[in-house]
Design a protein around this motif. Structure first.
Motif, PDB file in Angstrom:
ATOM      1  N   ALA A  18       0.791  -1.453   0.019  1.00  0.00           N
ATOM      2  CA  ALA A  18       0.091  -0.363  -0.215  1.00  0.00           C
ATOM      3  C   ALA A  18       0.636   1.528   0.215  1.00  0.00           C
ATOM      4  CB  ALA A  18      -0.658   0.175   1.144  1.00  0.00           C
ATOM      5  N   VAL A  19       2.202   1.116   0.419  1.00  0.00           N
ATOM      6  CA  VAL A  19       2.660   2.585   0.753  1.00  0.00           C
ATOM      7  C   VAL A  19       3.724   3.044  -0.918  1.00  0.00           C
ATOM      8  CG1 VAL A  19       5.148   3.146   1.792  1.00  0.00           C
ATOM      9  CG2 VAL A  19       3.186   2.092   3.616  1.00  0.00           C
ATOM     10  N   ILE A  20       4.131   1.851  -1.053  1.00  0.00           N
ATOM     11  CA  ILE A  20       4.792   1.584  -2.605  1.00  0.00           C
ATOM     12  C   ILE A  20       3.547   2.387  -3.176  1.00  0.00           C
ATOM     13  CG2 ILE A  20       5.751   0.067  -4.897  1.00  0.00           C
ATOM     14  CD1 ILE A  20       6.673  -1.759  -2.246  1.00  0.00           C
ATOM     15  N   GLY A  21       2.985   1.902  -3.653  1.00  0.00           N
ATOM     16  CA  GLY A  21       1.606   2.484  -4.107  1.00  0.00           C
ATOM     17  C   GLY A  21       1.036   4.373  -4.157  1.00  0.00           C
ATOM     18  N   LEU A  22       1.098   4.603  -2.500  1.00  0.00           N
ATOM     19  CA  LEU A  22       1.137   5.834  -1.927  1.00  0.00           C
ATOM     20  C   LEU A  22       2.377   6.415  -2.396  1.00  0.00           C
ATOM     21  CD1 LEU A  22      -0.257   5.193   0.835  1.00  0.00           C
ATOM     22  CD2 LEU A  22      -2.306   5.953  -1.160  1.00  0.00           C
ATOM     23  N   LEU A  23       3.544   6.254  -2.136  1.00  0.00           N
ATOM     24  CA  LEU A  23       4.835   6.930  -2.831  1.00  0.00           C
ATOM     25  C   LEU A  23       4.899   7.031  -4.356  1.00  0.00           C
ATOM     26  CD1 LEU A  23       6.710   5.512   0.362  1.00  0.00           C
ATOM     27  CD2 LEU A  23       6.406   7.596   0.444  1.00  0.00           C
ATOM     28  N   LYS A  24       4.328   6.410  -4.493  1.00  0.00           N
ATOM     29  CA  LYS A  24       4.737   6.899  -6.176  1.00  0.00           C
ATOM     30  C   LYS A  24       3.584   7.396  -6.646  1.00  0.00           C
ATOM     31  CE  LYS A  24       5.796   1.978  -7.942  1.00  0.00           C
ATOM     32  NZ  LYS A  24       5.921   0.507  -8.383  1.00  0.00           N
ATOM     33  N   GLN A  25       2.563   7.821  -6.447  1.00  0.00           N
ATOM     34  CA  GLN A  25       1.636   9.394  -6.960  1.00  0.00           C
ATOM     35  C   GLN A  25       1.547  10.375  -5.892  1.00  0.00           C
ATOM     36  OE1 GLN A  25      -1.693   8.304  -4.808  1.00  0.00           O
ATOM     37  NE2 GLN A  25      -2.250   6.221  -5.895  1.00  0.00           N
ATOM     38  N   ARG A  26       3.221  10.098  -4.375  1.00  0.00           N
ATOM     39  CA  ARG A  26       3.064  11.290  -3.664  1.00  0.00           C
ATOM     40  C   ARG A  26       4.425  11.904  -4.148  1.00  0.00           C
ATOM     41  NH1 ARG A  26       5.262  15.158  -2.070  1.00  0.00           N
ATOM     42  NH2 ARG A  26       5.265  15.980   0.910  1.00  0.00           N
ATOM     43  N   PHE A  27       5.253  11.140  -4.622  1.00  0.00           N
ATOM     44  CA  PHE A  27       6.742  11.584  -5.082  1.00  0.00           C
ATOM     45  C   PHE A  27       7.567  11.353  -6.518  1.00  0.00           C
ATOM     46  CE2 PHE A  27       7.090  10.900  -0.576  1.00  0.00           C
ATOM     47  CZ  PHE A  27       7.497  13.016   0.022  1.00  0.00           C
TER      48      PHE A  27
END
Length: 469
Positions: A18-27
């Motif tokens: 989940a965090v990998i997906g969110l970090l891709k979106q954010r950064f």
């Protein structure tokens, strides 16, 4: 150190995904999951097995760090702070997977207060970059661990180095810092005043915490004036004990030596070959004195008298910057020089530290143990404060070799602790020295765990380091 201490912790696969997906979106491109990026953020410079993070985020501001911490905290995903990766005890390994927070792009000098002899920097500033920035101010930052480490990493591991005998370690030179804690908020541990009695010393709690309590986002450092005169030299002795006894007497006499480094005969041979020197292959001290021309001359003469008392058979001093730089460049390259003695073997760099009065005994006993064990292990050390290092060269693919080296390491640590010393003077604990913490600290280790639970209840900041929860 034992490979048994380097174990993988439980992984939160769903949270990591989940965090990998969110970090891709954010950064966007500031977040990378490629194999090469992950490998670069797990090397340990020792034989400790690499444990790769699941992704690397290149933060550029405190707001970036806060965003990463909040996302990881919400999904219970581990975070490992990363500077330049020069730590020696597996501090940057991702024992339970998770996200490596690379602070190398947080590389700004935020403030220099020349009148107060201090500055504030972001954690990705390296010590060499800071001193280049300060060059025209007449000031410098004295802590010099050898590697061009990041100042955030130096604070996190409580680094020291060749100048520590005069200028202290990072714990003596960090006035304050800011850090992002488990709730994603940035705290400031102190202000710029040179002393304070206001509550707990949170600055020194974070200095040396190895990224287990939060992510450092800025550091306020003490600075020193560049000395009017610098004198350096080389002094050889018939044996290591005589060299150590000369160091002990120098410190006990109160001579304010700035650097005093020991190289045993094997290390001198390595440096000669690697750095194109022609020093006598005997136990050798590299020295440096700082001050006015008169005080440097006086200190040099005082040391020469002490050295002769302990049978020094070679003494050469110089104030020529080029000669001095050649000496200290060779000293800083001692690790690579040692590795070049046996390029087919791996290297385990370790250190212990004892009270200065026990230094000669500890080094002599260690040399006897090296000879009896039949291993290749040159010795070099910041002996002015009782700290010395070994580079143990061995075949890490050979179980018998590994067992022999780990038994030697245990004896080395037991010897230092029996002399009221420590298992590490400056490398830190990380994963490599966790097994020795109970013997060194006893019941205080549980108090450290309680501090960790209070500040990081979910054990997300660099888990699997210093002690097991």
């Amino acid at each position: 150190m034992s490979r048994k201490d380097v174990v993988a912790g439980p992984r939160n696969e769903d949270g990591i995904a989940a965090v990998i997906g969110l970090l891709k979106q954010r950064f966007g491109e500031k977040f990378q999951t490629g194999q090469s990026f992950r490998e670069q953020h797990a090397h340990t410079t020792t034989y400790i097995p690499a444990q790769l993070p699941d992704g690397v985020v290149f933060v550029e501001s405190t707001e970036d760090v806060q965003a990463v911490v909040k996302l990881c905290a919400a999904h219970k995903v581990p975070m490992i702070a990363f500077g330049v990766g020069s730590s020696l005890e597996g501090q940057v390994n991702a024992a339970s997977g998770g996200i490596s927070i690379d602070c190398s792009r947080m590389d700004k000098v935020l403030e220099v207060n020349a009148e107060d002899l201090d500055c504030t920097v972001q954690p990705g500033v390296t010590r060499e970059a800071l001193n280049t920035y300060l060059r025209d101010t007449g000031l410098f930052f004295p802590i010099d661990p050898g590697a061009n480490a990041s100042l955030g990493g130096m604070a996190a591991t409580r680094a020291s180095g060749t100048n520590a005998v005069r200028y202290g370690t990072m714990k003596d030179n960090v006035l304050a810092l800011t850090a992002v804690t488990a709730d994603g908020e940035e705290i400031r541990t102190a202000h710029r005043a040179r002393k304070s009695s206001a509550g707990y010393d949170l600055t020194r709690l974070f200095v040396g915490s190895e990224g287990t309590l939060g992510i450092i986002t800025s550091i306020t450092l003490k600075l020193q004036g560049i000395p009017e005169s610098i004198g350096g030299g080389i002094c050889t002795f018939v044996d290591v004990k005589s060299a150590c006894d000369a160091v002990i007497m120098t410190i006990q006499m109160g001579i304010p030596v700035a650097r005093i480094e020991l190289l045993d005969a094997m290390q001198v041979r390595a440096c000669n070959a690697y750095s194109n020197l022609s020093l006598p292959e005997k136990p050798t001290l590299f020295l440096e004195f700082h001050g006015s021309e008169q005080t440097v001359a006086l200190q040099t003469a005082q040391f020469a008298e002490i050295a002769s008392e302990f049978g020094a058979d070679g003494l050469r001093f110089t104030s020529d910057p080029q000669e001095r730089n050649q000496i200290w460049k060779a000293r800083h390259n001692a690790y690579w020089a040692g590795r070049a003695l046996a390029p087919h073997l791996n290297g385990l760099s370790t250190d212990v530290c004892v009270p200065i009065s026990r230094l000669a005994d500890c080094v002599a006993a260690t040399q006897a143990d090296i000879a009896e064990t039949g291993i290749l292990a040159p010795i070099v050390g910041h002996v002015g404060d009782g700290n010395f290092h070994l580079l143990i060269l061995f075949d890490d693919k050979n179980d018998a070799d590994v067992e022999k080296v780990e038994a030697f390491m245990a004896r080395l640590t037991e010897r230092a602790l029996s002399m009221d010393g420590t298992c590490t003077g400056e490398h830190g604990v990380g994963q490599g020295k966790m097994g020795y913490m109970q013997a060194e600290l006893g019941g205080a280790l549980e108090l450290m765990r309680q501090v960790k639970r209070g500040l990081d209840p979910d054990n997300l900041f660099n888990p699997g380091k210093i002690f097991r929860m």
